[in-house]
Design a protein around this motif. Structure first.
Motif, PDB file in Angstrom:
ATOM      1  N   GLU A   1     126.580   1.392  15.455  1.00 27.73           N
ATOM      2  CA  GLU A   1     125.431   1.791  16.271  1.00 27.73           C
ATOM      3  C   GLU A   1     125.796   1.831  17.756  1.00 27.73           C
ATOM      4  N   GLN A   2     126.580   0.856  18.201  1.00 27.12           N
ATOM      5  CA  GLN A   2     126.983   0.804  19.602  1.00 27.12           C
ATOM      6  C   GLN A   2     127.920   1.966  19.949  1.00 27.12           C
ATOM      7  N   LEU A   3     128.862   2.278  19.050  1.00 26.01           N
ATOM      8  CA  LEU A   3     129.829   3.335  19.314  1.00 26.01           C
ATOM      9  C   LEU A   3     129.242   4.739  19.179  1.00 26.01           C
ATOM     10  N   LEU A   4     128.379   4.914  18.192  1.00 26.72           N
ATOM     11  CA  LEU A   4     127.892   6.252  17.882  1.00 26.72           C
ATOM     12  C   LEU A   4     126.527   6.574  18.471  1.00 26.72           C
ATOM     13  N   GLY A   5     125.801   5.566  18.874  1.00 23.45           N
ATOM     14  CA  GLY A   5     124.472   5.798  19.443  1.00 23.45           C
ATOM     15  C   GLY A   5     123.592   6.579  18.480  1.00 23.45           C
ATOM     16  N   PRO A   6     123.039   7.697  18.928  1.00 26.78           N
ATOM     17  CA  PRO A   6     122.109   8.441  18.074  1.00 26.78           C
ATOM     18  C   PRO A   6     122.779   9.398  17.078  1.00 26.78           C
ATOM     19  N   VAL A   7     124.095   9.408  17.013  1.00 24.45           N
ATOM     20  CA  VAL A   7     124.780  10.315  16.090  1.00 24.45           C
ATOM     21  C   VAL A   7     124.485   9.903  14.659  1.00 24.45           C
ATOM     22  N   GLU A   8     124.006  10.865  13.873  1.00 21.16           N
ATOM     23  CA  GLU A   8     123.674  10.570  12.474  1.00 21.16           C
ATOM     24  C   GLU A   8     124.909  10.781  11.601  1.00 21.16           C
ATOM     25  N   LEU A   9     125.266   9.778  10.817  1.00 19.29           N
ATOM     26  CA  LEU A   9     126.430   9.875   9.945  1.00 19.29           C
ATOM     27  C   LEU A   9     126.058  10.563   8.637  1.00 19.29           C
ATOM     28  N   PRO A  10     126.956  11.381   8.100  1.00 20.31           N
ATOM     29  CA  PRO A  10     126.689  12.011   6.800  1.00 20.31           C
ATOM     30  C   PRO A  10     126.832  10.986   5.680  1.00 20.31           C
ATOM     31  N   ASP A  11     126.343  11.342   4.493  1.00 28.02           N
ATOM     32  CA  ASP A  11     126.539  10.485   3.328  1.00 28.02           C
ATOM     33  C   ASP A  11     128.035  10.397   3.044  1.00 28.02           C
ATOM     34  N   MET A  12     128.481   9.226   2.628  1.00 30.47           N
ATOM     35  CA  MET A  12     129.898   9.018   2.344  1.00 30.47           C
ATOM     36  C   MET A  12     130.050   8.388   0.971  1.00 30.47           C
ATOM     37  N   ALA A  13     131.228   8.541   0.412  1.00 32.42           N
ATOM     38  CA  ALA A  13     131.532   7.959  -0.891  1.00 32.42           C
ATOM     39  C   ALA A  13     132.940   7.382  -0.863  1.00 32.42           C
ATOM     40  N   HIS A  14     133.137   6.339  -1.618  1.00 32.06           N
ATOM     41  CA  HIS A  14     134.461   5.742  -1.761  1.00 32.06           C
ATOM     42  C   HIS A  14     135.223   6.596  -2.774  1.00 32.06           C
ATOM     43  N   VAL A  15     136.415   7.085  -2.380  1.00 32.60           N
ATOM     44  CA  VAL A  15     137.206   7.966  -3.233  1.00 32.60           C
ATOM     45  C   VAL A  15     138.582   7.350  -3.419  1.00 32.60           C
ATOM     46  N   ARG A  16     139.079   7.406  -4.629  1.00 30.52           N
ATOM     47  CA  ARG A  16     140.427   6.916  -4.922  1.00 30.52           C
ATOM     48  C   ARG A  16     141.208   8.051  -5.569  1.00 30.52           C
ATOM     49  N   GLN A  17     142.429   8.281  -5.105  1.00 28.75           N
ATOM     50  CA  GLN A  17     143.272   9.334  -5.650  1.00 28.75           C
ATOM     51  C   GLN A  17     144.571   8.725  -6.132  1.00 28.75           C
ATOM     52  N   ARG A  18     144.954   9.088  -7.329  1.00 33.28           N
ATOM     53  CA  ARG A  18     146.237   8.646  -7.878  1.00 33.28           C
ATOM     54  C   ARG A  18     147.052   9.879  -8.212  1.00 33.28           C
ATOM     55  N   ILE A  19     148.269   9.900  -7.748  1.00 35.05           N
ATOM     56  CA  ILE A  19     149.153  11.033  -7.980  1.00 35.05           C
ATOM     57  C   ILE A  19     150.338  10.546  -8.802  1.00 35.05           C
ATOM     58  N   ASP A  20     150.546  11.185  -9.946  1.00 33.80           N
ATOM     59  CA  ASP A  20     151.669  10.819 -10.797  1.00 33.80           C
ATOM     60  C   ASP A  20     152.975  11.204 -10.117  1.00 33.80           C
ATOM     61  N   THR A  21     153.938  10.334 -10.193  1.00 31.29           N
ATOM     62  CA  THR A  21     155.256  10.587  -9.622  1.00 31.29           C
ATOM     63  C   THR A  21     156.116  11.279 -10.673  1.00 31.29           C
ATOM     64  N   PRO A  22     156.674  12.445 -10.337  1.00 36.44           N
ATOM     65  CA  PRO A  22     157.539  13.119 -11.314  1.00 36.44           C
ATOM     66  C   PRO A  22     158.824  12.329 -11.517  1.00 36.44           C
ATOM     67  N   PRO A  23     159.508  12.566 -12.637  1.00 32.67           N
ATOM     68  CA  PRO A  23     160.757  11.838 -12.870  1.00 32.67           C
ATOM     69  C   PRO A  23     161.806  12.198 -11.822  1.00 32.67           C
ATOM     70  N   ALA A  24     162.687  11.264 -11.537  1.00 31.52           N
ATOM     71  CA  ALA A  24     163.748  11.478 -10.547  1.00 31.52           C
ATOM     72  C   ALA A  24     164.721  12.548 -11.037  1.00 31.52           C
ATOM     73  N   ILE A  25     165.239  13.314 -10.111  1.00 38.63           N
ATOM     74  CA  ILE A  25     166.258  14.316 -10.426  1.00 38.63           C
ATOM     75  C   ILE A  25     167.612  13.626 -10.298  1.00 38.63           C
ATOM     76  N   GLU A  26     168.332  13.566 -11.394  1.00 35.44           N
ATOM     77  CA  GLU A  26     169.618  12.854 -11.397  1.00 35.44           C
ATOM     78  C   GLU A  26     170.683  13.612 -10.615  1.00 35.44           C
ATOM     79  N   ASP A  27     170.782  14.914 -10.830  1.00 34.60           N
ATOM     80  CA  ASP A  27     171.806  15.729 -10.164  1.00 34.60           C
ATOM     81  C   ASP A  27     171.148  16.510  -9.034  1.00 34.60           C
TER      82      ASP A  27
END
Length: 81
Positions: A13-39
């Motif tokens: 409230e102190q930092l933003l004053g009258p600025v209205e914040l949009p709705d927010m959601a907690h998001v988690r992203q997991r990215i599969d790691t491809p197998p290592a390239i040997e050569d």
């Protein structure tokens, strides 16, 4: 990766004053790691042959290679190949 900010509502409230914040959601992203390239060297050469890079330059030519890592492991080895 998880980033969390625990900031008291009063500080918002102190930092933003009258600025209205949009709705927010907690998001988690997991990215599969491809197998290592040997050569790595072989894989790089295969990709260069696939675009016929050998016909683009004369033997002994000097070229610049631009690189951005974005989390790629063993980057110096890949660039050197």
């Amino acid at each position: 990766m998880q980033v969390r900010f625990d900031i008291p509502v009063e500080m918002f409230e102190q930092l933003l004053g009258p600025v209205e914040l949009p709705d927010m959601a907690h998001v988690r992203q997991r990215i599969d790691t491809p197998p290592a390239i040997e050569d790595v060297e072989g894989a790089v050469n295969e990709q260069l042959r696939g675009v016929d890079a050998g016909s683009m330059f004369k033997p002994g030519s000097r070229i610049a290679v631009g690189v951005g890592s974005r989390g790629i492991g063993h980057l110096p080895r890949i660039v050197a190949a």
